[in-house]
Design a protein around this motif. Sequence first.
Motif, PDB file in Angstrom:
ATOM      1  N   GLU A   3     -16.208  27.313  27.063  1.00 59.51           N
ATOM      2  CA  GLU A   3     -16.064  26.929  25.659  1.00 59.51           C
ATOM      3  C   GLU A   3     -14.951  25.895  25.568  1.00 59.51           C
ATOM      4  O   GLU A   3     -13.952  25.978  26.280  1.00 59.51           O
ATOM      5  CB  GLU A   3     -15.694  28.173  24.845  1.00 59.51           C
ATOM      6  CG  GLU A   3     -15.560  27.896  23.364  1.00 59.51           C
ATOM      7  CD  GLU A   3     -15.226  29.144  22.570  1.00 59.51           C
ATOM      8  OE1 GLU A   3     -14.479  29.012  21.600  1.00 59.51           O
ATOM      9  OE2 GLU A   3     -15.705  30.224  22.928  1.00 59.51           O
ATOM     10  N   TYR A   6     -10.502  23.511  22.082  1.00 60.75           N
ATOM     11  CA  TYR A   6     -10.191  23.281  20.664  1.00 60.75           C
ATOM     12  C   TYR A   6     -11.480  22.972  19.923  1.00 60.75           C
ATOM     13  O   TYR A   6     -12.425  22.445  20.505  1.00 60.75           O
ATOM     14  CB  TYR A   6      -9.211  22.102  20.514  1.00 60.75           C
ATOM     15  CG  TYR A   6      -7.914  22.360  21.229  1.00 60.75           C
ATOM     16  CD1 TYR A   6      -6.883  23.053  20.607  1.00 60.75           C
ATOM     17  CD2 TYR A   6      -7.734  21.944  22.547  1.00 60.75           C
ATOM     18  CE1 TYR A   6      -5.702  23.319  21.271  1.00 60.75           C
ATOM     19  CE2 TYR A   6      -6.549  22.214  23.217  1.00 60.75           C
ATOM     20  CZ  TYR A   6      -5.537  22.896  22.581  1.00 60.75           C
ATOM     21  OH  TYR A   6      -4.378  23.183  23.233  1.00 60.75           O
ATOM     22  N   HIS A   7     -11.505  23.316  18.641  1.00 59.39           N
ATOM     23  CA  HIS A   7     -12.673  23.009  17.823  1.00 59.39           C
ATOM     24  C   HIS A   7     -12.238  22.526  16.446  1.00 59.39           C
ATOM     25  O   HIS A   7     -11.147  22.828  15.982  1.00 59.39           O
ATOM     26  CB  HIS A   7     -13.618  24.211  17.718  1.00 59.39           C
ATOM     27  CG  HIS A   7     -12.996  25.425  17.105  1.00 59.39           C
ATOM     28  ND1 HIS A   7     -12.216  26.309  17.816  1.00 59.39           N
ATOM     29  CD2 HIS A   7     -13.033  25.889  15.833  1.00 59.39           C
ATOM     30  CE1 HIS A   7     -11.808  27.277  17.012  1.00 59.39           C
ATOM     31  NE2 HIS A   7     -12.281  27.045  15.800  1.00 59.39           N
ATOM     32  N   SER A  54      -9.307  27.301  20.272  1.00 60.51           N
ATOM     33  CA  SER A  54     -10.497  28.150  20.324  1.00 60.51           C
ATOM     34  C   SER A  54     -10.192  29.603  20.664  1.00 60.51           C
ATOM     35  O   SER A  54     -10.909  30.497  20.235  1.00 60.51           O
ATOM     36  CB  SER A  54     -11.512  27.598  21.328  1.00 60.51           C
ATOM     37  OG  SER A  54     -12.035  26.381  20.843  1.00 60.51           O
TER      38      SER A  54
END
Length: 142
Positions: A3, A6-7, A54
């Motif tokens: 994953e 950061y998002h 995240s």
Amino acid sequence: MNEPAYHLIQMPPDLELGGIDFDCGVEHYNEWLRRHARTAVASGSASVYHLADSLSDRLVGYFTLSPTQVARADVPKELHRGLLRATPGYLIGKLALDKSCQTRWRRDNCLDPLPQQLGPDLLRAAVLKALEAARTGGGQII
């Protein structure tokens, strides 16, 4: 597949930010986030995007995007071709990164650098969001 670290999150108008742990090193930007971001989103004067870790969901950066208009007379002559007298566009009004993610601050505080530089990534995300808005709602200038 890993994953991303950061998002990006578009801030909803009902999100409360009063006690948020964010410090970019510029008090005006910290205060704007805490006191005015919610109002800007609710009134429609700006969209606010958060860059979040995240794993912890901690806010580490933000930017604002607002519709604007630029007079052709304010644009360099070599860019006038195809512009209206008043050209629609998008303004990246605020862009801030928490000190804990800033390369210089980490170096000055004897901390190891992060595996990626988030400042350029945050700016790139802001420009891409402006381009996305322009494709949907029109606009020629960022």
